[in-house]
Design a protein around this motif. Structure first.
Motif, mmCIF file in Angstrom:
data_model
loop_
_atom_site.group_PDB
_atom_site.id
_atom_site.type_symbol
_atom_site.label_atom_id
_atom_site.label_comp_id
_atom_site.label_asym_id
_atom_site.label_seq_id
_atom_site.Cartn_x
_atom_site.Cartn_y
_atom_site.Cartn_z
ATOM 1 N N THR A 4 -11.148 0.554 -7.607
ATOM 2 C CA THR A 4 -11.399 1.072 -6.275
ATOM 3 C C THR A 4 -10.693 2.403 -6.109
ATOM 4 O O THR A 4 -9.538 2.547 -6.471
ATOM 5 N N ARG A 5 -11.414 3.391 -5.571
ATOM 6 C CA ARG A 5 -10.829 4.719 -5.311
ATOM 7 C C ARG A 5 -10.924 5.022 -3.822
ATOM 8 O O ARG A 5 -11.851 4.594 -3.160
ATOM 9 N N LEU A 6 -9.953 5.770 -3.361
ATOM 10 C CA LEU A 6 -9.919 6.204 -1.974
ATOM 11 C C LEU A 6 -9.988 7.717 -1.919
ATOM 12 O O LEU A 6 -9.518 8.395 -2.832
ATOM 13 N N SER A 7 -10.539 8.221 -0.847
ATOM 14 C CA SER A 7 -10.453 9.649 -0.575
ATOM 15 C C SER A 7 -10.223 9.800 0.924
ATOM 16 O O SER A 7 -10.537 8.903 1.709
ATOM 17 N N VAL A 8 -9.615 10.911 1.301
ATOM 18 C CA VAL A 8 -9.343 11.168 2.712
ATOM 19 C C VAL A 8 -9.858 12.549 3.094
ATOM 20 O O VAL A 8 -9.903 13.458 2.275
ATOM 21 N N ASP A 9 -10.236 12.671 4.337
ATOM 22 C CA ASP A 9 -10.670 13.943 4.887
ATOM 23 C C ASP A 9 -9.630 14.355 5.923
ATOM 24 O O ASP A 9 -9.646 13.896 7.070
ATOM 25 N N ARG A 10 -8.688 15.185 5.500
ATOM 26 C CA ARG A 10 -7.591 15.592 6.377
ATOM 27 C C ARG A 10 -8.080 16.387 7.585
ATOM 28 O O ARG A 10 -7.448 16.370 8.632
ATOM 29 N N PRO A 43 -5.357 2.537 -5.567
ATOM 30 C CA PRO A 43 -4.278 1.612 -5.235
ATOM 31 C C PRO A 43 -4.207 0.432 -6.189
ATOM 32 O O PRO A 43 -5.245 -0.055 -6.643
ATOM 33 N N PRO A 44 -2.989 -0.017 -6.490
ATOM 34 C CA PRO A 44 -2.847 -1.199 -7.332
ATOM 35 C C PRO A 44 -3.481 -2.418 -6.658
ATOM 36 O O PRO A 44 -3.636 -2.448 -5.426
ATOM 37 N N THR A 64 -12.301 7.144 3.101
ATOM 38 C CA THR A 64 -13.488 6.615 2.437
ATOM 39 C C THR A 64 -13.060 5.770 1.253
ATOM 40 O O THR A 64 -12.225 6.184 0.447
ATOM 41 N N LEU A 65 -13.640 4.593 1.155
ATOM 42 C CA LEU A 65 -13.377 3.660 0.071
ATOM 43 C C LEU A 65 -14.553 3.714 -0.890
ATOM 44 O O LEU A 65 -15.697 3.525 -0.472
ATOM 45 N N HIS A 66 -14.281 4.014 -2.127
ATOM 46 C CA HIS A 66 -15.305 4.055 -3.164
ATOM 47 C C HIS A 66 -15.096 2.819 -4.035
ATOM 48 O O HIS A 66 -14.203 2.801 -4.879
ATOM 49 N N ASP A 67 -15.900 1.795 -3.809
ATOM 50 C CA ASP A 67 -15.739 0.523 -4.507
ATOM 51 C C ASP A 67 -16.806 0.388 -5.583
ATOM 52 O O ASP A 67 -17.988 0.256 -5.278
#
Length: 73
Positions: A4-10, A43-44, A64-67
């Motif tokens: 799983t990867r996360l991204s953020v839009d500040r 994240p672990p 955003t969660l990229h699963d």
């Protein structure tokens, strides 16, 4: 195995801090502008549920969660 990867839009972040309160191991807030800081893009396993919850409670939708599991055919 993809994780799983996360991204953020500040730019979208309004600094509510829900992410940092929900998953402090994954997110923090910038001390200067209060916007989200992503500490772990992958994240672990132990922190994935909290990261998913943080993405869900973000009032501005800045996380955003990229699963990879959901993108399987």
């Amino acid at each position: 195995m993809r994780t799983t990867r996360l991204s953020v839009d500040r730019e979208r972040c309004i600094g509510a801090g829900m992410c940092a309160m929900t998953a402090p191991e994954v997110f923090d807030q910038d001390p200067d502008d209060g916007r989200v800081l992503l500490l772990h893009a992958e994240p672990p396993t132990a922190h994935r549920a909290a990261a998913q919850m943080a993405a869900g409670v973000c009032p501005s939708g800045a996380i955003t969660l990229h699963d990879p599991e959901s993108s399987r055919s």
